[in-house]
Write a protein that holds these residues in place. Structure first.
Motif, short mmCIF file in Angstrom:
data_model
loop_
_atom_site.label_atom_id
_atom_site.label_comp_id
_atom_site.label_asym_id
_atom_site.label_seq_id
_atom_site.Cartn_x
_atom_site.Cartn_y
_atom_site.Cartn_z
N PHE A 154 -6.88 7.74 16.13
CA PHE A 154 -6.10 7.80 14.89
C PHE A 154 -7.06 8.02 13.72
N PRO A 155 -7.45 9.27 13.49
CA PRO A 155 -8.43 9.57 12.42
C PRO A 155 -7.93 9.23 11.03
N ARG A 156 -6.61 9.11 10.84
CA ARG A 156 -6.07 8.87 9.50
C ARG A 156 -5.69 7.40 9.30
N ILE A 157 -6.16 6.51 10.16
CA ILE A 157 -5.75 5.11 10.08
C ILE A 157 -6.25 4.44 8.79
N LYS A 158 -7.30 4.99 8.17
CA LYS A 158 -7.80 4.44 6.91
C LYS A 158 -7.62 5.41 5.76
N SER A 159 -6.71 6.35 5.91
CA SER A 159 -6.49 7.36 4.88
C SER A 159 -6.08 6.72 3.56
N LYS A 160 -6.57 7.28 2.47
CA LYS A 160 -6.13 6.83 1.15
C LYS A 160 -4.70 7.29 0.86
N ASN A 161 -4.24 8.28 1.60
CA ASN A 161 -2.87 8.76 1.46
C ASN A 161 -1.94 7.76 2.17
N GLN A 162 -1.06 7.13 1.42
CA GLN A 162 -0.24 6.07 1.97
C GLN A 162 0.64 6.53 3.12
N ALA A 163 1.24 7.70 2.98
CA ALA A 163 2.13 8.20 4.04
C ALA A 163 1.35 8.46 5.32
N GLU A 164 0.16 9.07 5.19
CA GLU A 164 -0.67 9.32 6.37
C GLU A 164 -1.08 8.01 7.03
N ARG A 165 -1.53 7.06 6.21
CA ARG A 165 -2.01 5.79 6.75
C ARG A 165 -0.88 5.03 7.44
N GLN A 166 0.26 4.93 6.80
CA GLN A 166 1.37 4.18 7.39
C GLN A 166 1.90 4.86 8.65
N GLY A 167 1.91 6.19 8.65
CA GLY A 167 2.33 6.90 9.86
C GLY A 167 1.39 6.61 11.02
N SER A 168 0.08 6.59 10.74
CA SER A 168 -0.90 6.27 11.77
C SER A 168 -0.74 4.84 12.25
N GLU A 169 -0.47 3.92 11.32
CA GLU A 169 -0.31 2.51 11.70
C GLU A 169 0.90 2.33 12.61
N ARG A 170 2.01 2.98 12.28
CA ARG A 170 3.19 2.85 13.14
C ARG A 170 2.91 3.38 14.53
N ALA A 171 2.25 4.53 14.59
CA ALA A 171 1.93 5.11 15.90
C ALA A 171 0.95 4.24 16.66
N ALA A 172 0.00 3.65 15.95
CA ALA A 172 -1.02 2.83 16.61
C ALA A 172 -0.42 1.56 17.20
N ILE A 173 0.61 1.00 16.56
CA ILE A 173 1.26 -0.21 17.08
C ILE A 173 1.91 0.09 18.43
N ASN A 174 2.54 1.24 18.53
CA ASN A 174 3.29 1.55 19.74
C ASN A 174 2.45 2.20 20.84
N ALA A 175 1.36 2.86 20.45
CA ALA A 175 0.60 3.67 21.43
C ALA A 175 0.12 2.88 22.65
N PRO A 176 -0.42 1.66 22.50
CA PRO A 176 -0.86 0.94 23.71
C PRO A 176 0.28 0.62 24.65
N ILE A 177 1.46 0.34 24.08
CA ILE A 177 2.61 -0.01 24.92
C ILE A 177 3.19 1.24 25.57
N GLN A 178 3.48 2.25 24.77
CA GLN A 178 4.04 3.48 25.33
C GLN A 178 3.05 4.16 26.28
N GLY A 179 1.75 4.11 25.91
CA GLY A 179 0.73 4.70 26.77
C GLY A 179 0.60 3.98 28.09
N THR A 180 0.67 2.65 28.08
CA THR A 180 0.62 1.89 29.32
C THR A 180 1.84 2.20 30.19
#
Length: 944
Positions: free
Chosen positions: A836-862
């Motif tokens: 998730f290269p944009r997890i620390k983005s200063k752009n709020q929409a990019e950062r929040q989108g990455s955060e939402r995906a990061a929360i689910n990725a370990p579960i959906q990926g497993t």
């Protein structure tokens, strides 16, 4: 070029820096300093020097950089560029190294305090033009397009290296609708959110272009406002005049700056190798150092930039992509490849491949459809530049046309078969699933295999975010090898002039095909070692690599569809679509194209007067689903009818019509294509046709699934993991309440409703179900409010209550985000990484989108890893149980679909359930049981 006609190239170095940075995964030099952007910048500058055509290349060249973030424009307007975030932390230490890189090329590196790079470029460009020089600005910056044009035979143009396109007056006029000298006026009206130039609020690019084109200047356009008819535009022009006039000053380039370095000192000669070699060695850029030492692509002069080749150029792949050095390899030499035209030479290649125990293999075919493609030839590579092409399907389609000297296909394949099946010889492919299916049509079995595309995915999923971060061979070649491969378009042409690969002359076909095998082998040597170093071995060896032949076999199996039923549905849908269209026209009071968003928007908001219409940059109203659903909720009957019309139209075109066209004429079945690298979390995706998005909760979707049927005498069986993501969340977040509920076989949504609302009713269970899944996707209060149709404050109370009742979930989310923020990637229980290269983005929409995906990725990926492990084990388990007639046909999300004789259903159900339930073992032992729902029937719908 004559002595009198000098040609200056001015490189907008600042744009190069940020383009390089955003195309790179982490890379450090031997001292541990971040150098990803430095490496990307160096390769881009090198590529520019290589690509500039000698006949139109530079006599002079300089790189222009921004010295600081403050310029005289900030004194005029303090908010200028105020919206721009600070450079990323890992980019800041790279700025001085980028200046070192420029000087290592012995190129002028020019910057000046208080001036922007654009102003220096403008001043140098005009100074050179006044001396009668041609000037090319290497940039795609729209502000610099104001300079384009010709004075006294001296021409200024631009070169966009991202698109490998020259920009001159026609391109500017196409983009802005005005000549270059009026671009500043257009920019002043429309403003620029990136640079925080105000412009006039509500005036977009099209309106700005139209006004300037009609009136001839900004001043004239503003002066015309009082005479305009009453409108929003008139009000905005009158109110915003001062902002527009100030914006015109801000966008005006300063063309009379003092030149820090004389033009004559920018003359470019052969670049000295010693300082460049020292720089490359200092920072560990070993692949570039080898290129310099080999003389291949040495940055002396340009030789091959042609606008007609724009599709093959670009710098998206000019990055190493990781910090592992390339094995020592010579530069690619297409002239070293062999065209195999005798059986003796083929037998020699096969002997050498067996002795090497490792060979890259690639097929050339007549079609992208592996189920119908004819095999035209095969290429092999045993070592760098040690590659060949074995043609046997070349020659014109005319029976009387002369065919080149080539091998008999049957004889060649018979000679290749033992090597392809030899368990002691590893066969390396790029997207090997396709090749396996093509070879299987000729009864060729291939094992064992490796796949560079899948290796790349298991190392770098998510890293590129669509910007040169894909896993195709051409991208990987540029990123990891610094080499631009021949493209299919270069070899076969495009459009009406495109020829089949079988008609390509053998010398050219050999260059293309053997290079693919050569590159594949080089990529394998480079990336396979990274798996162990970077922790990718477990998921590659235990999940993805064994899956490749399994998915290939599933694609070959296909599934039968009832053409007559699909035809009936298409006819019914067409009638219903026509009826709905008539009702929509009646409600609108006129006929119009319902499928036209522009016409629909005008009907909804201009004619019918519904509130809330919003126009986008194109100038037309948005009529997407959310807009129509809002209007329907507000009581607009036409919106409901349009939603129905769209759903039926999509089902008809995407499924009932398309599935009939997709029936293979040889097998009379539909064969979808699965991508092993299509979803960053590891899930398989389906295309051509997409069988994973057929709606299952609507009657119409179920009608389509009813058309998927078994052969006579057989039955379909669907096995579906029940609530697997919630079960994995209970395990991974260590939530005792949820684990207990699953262990007892309770209804998890009822249990959640009890915990949250104190009672279980139809409504509270439905709300609990929505919340259970929404929380795992990092949903916001506003998102949950929209789904539950409640106020945001009430939705927040529900989220807070959920976290109080299940604190482990909140802890899991916080820990996941912290870990991803530190590492840059999430990880499944089986070691699959998603970046998730944009997890620390200063752009709020990019950062929040990455955060939402990061929360689910370990579960959906497993979840994806588990069903993949089940698929790999399934057919051997069925075979061991004497159920060889059971065929696995489809994988759709958490579901597997099988076809079998009806007599095998009972025994097969037991095996399928056991394999799926135990798929995580022994690598991972879950705290919750995996439950599997199994159904059977004479259609997919009946079985589901």
């Amino acid at each position: 070029m004559s002595e009198q006609q000098q040609h200056l190239y001015l490189v907008d170095g600042s744009s190069y820096i940020f383009r390089a940075y955003h195309r790179l995964p982490p890379l450090t030099n031997p001292e541990g300093t971040p150098v990803g952007a430095v490496y990307g910048y160096t390769t881009m500058l090198w590529k520019l020097a290589d690509d500039l055509d000698a006949a139109d290349g530079p006599t002079h060249l300089a790189v222009i950089l921004d010295k600081s973030s403050h310029s005289f424009r900030n004194d005029i307007y303090p908010e200028y560029k105020a919206n721009r975030p600070d450079p990323p932390e890992d980019l800041r230490p790279q700025f001085p190294l980028i200046r070192d890189a420029t000087r290592a090329f012995s190129l002028p590196c020019i910057e000046e305090e208080g001036l922007e790079a654009d102003d220096l470029i403008a001043s140098y460009a005009r100074a050179a033009q006044r001396q009668g020089w041609h000037v090319t600005i290497v940039s795609s910056d729209k502000d610099l397009m104001q300079l384009i044009g010709e004075v006294g035979g001296a021409r200024i143009d631009m070169l966009d290296t991202m698109k490998s396109a020259r920009i001159y007056i026609p391109e500017v006029e196409e983009k802005f609708g005005v000549a270059p000298e009026l671009v500043g006026d257009v920019l002043a009206l429309m403003g620029d959110s990136v640079d925080n130039i105000p412009g006039i609020y509500g005036v977009g690019p099209k309106t700005a272009s139209k006004l300037i084109a009609e009136h001839g200047s900004l001043t004239a356009a503003l002066d015309s406002a009082p005479e305009m008819k009453k409108s929003k535009l008139k009000e905005r022009l009158l109110e915003g005049r001062k902002d527009a006039e100030m914006s015109r000053v801000l966008v005006t380039l300063k063309e009379d700056c003092d030149l820090p370095q004389p033009l004559d000192e920018m003359r470019i000669e052969k670049i000295p190798e010693e300082p460049l070699a020292d720089f490359l060695e200092q920072h560990g850029f070993t692949s570039l150092l080898r290129r310099l030492g080999s003389g291949n692509g040495s940055p002396e002069r340009a030789n091959n930039l042609h606008p007609a080749k724009a599709d093959t150029q670009g710098d998206a792949g000019d990055v190493e992509g990781n910090r592992q050095p390339l094995p020592e390899m010579p530069a690619i030499d297409r002239g070293a490849y062999e065209t195999v035209q005798t059986m003796d030479r083929l037998e020699d290649w096969v002997r050498r491949a067996v002795a090497a125990r490792l060979v890259a293999v690639d097929t050339e075919t007549s079609s992208l459809d592996s189920m119908q493609a004819d095999l035209v030839g095969v290429s092999l590579a045993i070592g760098p530049n040690d590659a060949c092409y074995i043609p046997f399907g070349h020659g014109g389609t005319d029976l009387l046309s002369e065919k080149p000297e080539q091998l008999d296909r049957s004889a060649a394949l018979k000679t290749l078969q033992p090597m392809l099946a030899d368990p002691s010889v590893t066969k390396v492919f790029q997207n090997g699933k396709y090749d396996l299916n093509v070879l299987a049509r000729y009864d060729l079995q291939v094992s064992p295999i490796e796949d560079t595309m899948v290796i790349s995915f298991d190392l770098d999923a998510g890293r590129g975010e669509g910007m040169g971060g894909g896993h195709g061979m051409d991208e990987l070649s540029q990123r990891h090898l610094g080499h631009t491969a021949l493209t299919f378009k270069e070899v076969c042409g495009t459009g009406k002039k495109q020829i089949p690969f079988g008609e390509v002359p053998l010398d050219r076909a050999t260059e293309y095909a053997a290079e693919d095998a050569d590159i594949t082998l080089r990529l394998y040597h480079h990336m396979k070692s990274r798996l162990a170093i970077e922790g990718g071995t477990r998921v590659y060896e235990r999940v993805d690599r064994p899956l490749i032949p399994v998915v290939a076999q599933m694609e070959r199996e296909g599934i039968k569809v009832d053409r007559a039923q699909l035809a009936r549905l298409s006819e019914e849908f067409a009638k219903e679509i026509g009826r709905l269209e008539g009702e929509i026209h009646n409600l609108a009071g006129q006929e119009f194209s319902v499928g036209s968003p522009k016409q629909l928007g005008e009907i909804l908001f201009d004619k019918l007067g519904h509130k809330g219409g919003k126009k986008g940059k194109s100038g037309q109203y948005s009529t997407d689903q959310s807009v129509l659903e809002r209007l329907a909720g507000d009581g607009a009957p036409i919106a409901n009818k349009v939603l129905e019309w769209r759903q039926l139209s999509k089902l008809k075109s995407t499924y009932t019509d398309a599935l009939q066209e997709a029936i293979n004429p040889d097998t009379q079945r539909v064969h979808t294509s699965y991508s092993l690298v299509g979803a960053q979390t590891g899930r398989l995706s389906s295309t051509d046709p997409n069988l994973q998005n057929i709606p299952i909760r609507t009657a119409l979707g179920r009608q389509i699934r009813e058309a998927f049927v078994p052969e006579n005498g057989n039955i379909l069986l669907a096995a579906d993991y029940s609530q697997i993501e919630l079960r994995l969340a209970a395990h991974m977040a260590d939530v005792d309440t949820l684990k207990d509920a699953f262990a007892k076989g309770e209804d998890i949504h009822s249990r959640t409703a009890t915990e949250m609302f104190g009672e279980v009713t139809r409504d509270t269970r439905a709300q609990a179900k929505t919340i259970n899944f929404a929380i795992l996707y990092g949903i916001s209060r506003w998102g949950l409010a929209g789904r539950l149709e409640v106020e945001p404050d009430e939705a927040q109370e529900m989220i807070d209550t959920y976290f109080k009742r299940f604190p482990g979930i909140q802890r899991y989310i916080a820990e996941t985000l912290e870990t991803v923020g530190e590492r840059g990637y999430s990880e499944t229980l089986f070691g699959r990484k998603t970046w998730f290269p944009r997890i620390k983005s200063k752009n709020q929409a990019e950062r929040q989108g990455s955060e939402r995906a990061a929360i689910n990725a370990p579960i959906q990926g497993t979840s994806a890893d588990i069903i993949k492990r089940a698929m790999v084990r399934m057919l051997p388990a069925l075979k061991d149980a004497g159920l060889a007639d059971v065929r696995m046909l489809l994988q759709v999300h958490d579901e597997l679909v099988f076809e079998m004789p009806e007599s095998d259903v009972s025994a097969a159900s037991n095996v399928i359930e056991r394999v799926m339930a135990e798929a995580a073992l022994p690598a991972v032992k879950l705290d919750v049981p995996l439950a599997i729902d199994i159904g059977t029937g004479t259609s997919w719908d009946a079985a589901h």
